[in-house]
Design a protein around this motif. Structure first.
Motif, PDB file in Angstrom:
ATOM      1  N   UNK A 156      21.565 -19.727  87.609  1.00 25.34           N
ATOM      2  CA  UNK A 156      22.132 -18.976  86.612  1.00 25.34           C
ATOM      3  C   UNK A 156      23.741 -19.229  87.202  1.00 25.34           C
ATOM      4  N   UNK A 157      24.480 -18.202  86.078  1.00 27.39           N
ATOM      5  CA  UNK A 157      26.074 -18.533  86.629  1.00 27.39           C
ATOM      6  C   UNK A 157      26.593 -16.940  87.248  1.00 27.39           C
ATOM      7  N   UNK A 158      27.875 -17.611  88.603  1.00 26.78           N
ATOM      8  CA  UNK A 158      28.685 -17.373  89.006  1.00 26.78           C
ATOM      9  C   UNK A 158      29.292 -17.674  89.009  1.00 26.78           C
ATOM     10  N   UNK A 165      29.993 -12.084  91.819  1.00 27.13           N
ATOM     11  CA  UNK A 165      29.353 -12.054  91.363  1.00 27.13           C
ATOM     12  C   UNK A 165      28.287 -12.853  90.431  1.00 27.13           C
ATOM     13  N   UNK A 166      26.698 -12.569  90.359  1.00 27.69           N
ATOM     14  CA  UNK A 166      26.435 -12.772  89.227  1.00 27.69           C
ATOM     15  C   UNK A 166      26.230 -12.590  88.389  1.00 27.69           C
ATOM     16  N   UNK A 167      27.051 -13.654  87.087  1.00 28.03           N
ATOM     17  CA  UNK A 167      26.605 -12.814  86.191  1.00 28.03           C
ATOM     18  C   UNK A 167      25.462 -13.130  84.641  1.00 28.03           C
ATOM     19  N   UNK A 214      26.139 -22.574  88.228  1.00 35.34           N
ATOM     20  CA  UNK A 214      27.294 -22.797  88.624  1.00 35.34           C
ATOM     21  C   UNK A 214      27.923 -22.122  88.969  1.00 35.34           C
ATOM     22  N   UNK A 215      29.176 -22.251  88.769  1.00 34.37           N
ATOM     23  CA  UNK A 215      30.766 -21.053  89.254  1.00 34.37           C
ATOM     24  C   UNK A 215      31.420 -21.609  88.409  1.00 34.37           C
ATOM     25  N   UNK A 216      32.827 -21.022  88.720  1.00 34.60           N
ATOM     26  CA  UNK A 216      34.343 -21.317  88.616  1.00 34.60           C
ATOM     27  C   UNK A 216      34.575 -19.887  88.720  1.00 34.60           C
TER      28      UNK A 216
END
Length: 88
Positions: free
Chosen positions: A38-40, A44-46, A86-88
């Motif tokens: 998912x998306x970090x 925290x994880x979204x 993925x993360x940003x």
């Protein structure tokens, strides 16, 4: 695994002198246990979920410095399925 999912390793360099940085695509990072997809963002994880098992993790840093967006491809060692995060 790299061949099946077209995860070609590539490292390129940009700029010169003090402003020189590298861009890395699909670097094998580690074998991870129970990773999250998912998306970090902002600590925290979204979205996404935790997947159970052992996975080979390949990391891409298309921005060069790794601080904007990093992509992870996780390939299951038991069934070969691929998951992304993925993360940003």
């Amino acid at each position: 695994m790299r061949k099946k999912y077209h995860l070609k390793y590539q490292k390129t360099y940009h700029g010169h002198g003090v402003m020189r940085y590298s861009t890395t695509y699909n670097l094998f990072l580690a074998i991870v246990h129970n990773p999250h997809t998912g998306h970090w963002e902002s600590g925290h994880w979204l979205s996404g979920k935790t997947i159970k098992g052992n996975y080979a993790m390949f990391v891409s840093q298309p921005t060069g410095d790794g601080s904007i967006v990093d992509y992870q491809n996780m390939v299951s060692l038991t069934n070969g399925h691929r998951y992304t995060a993925h993360d940003n």
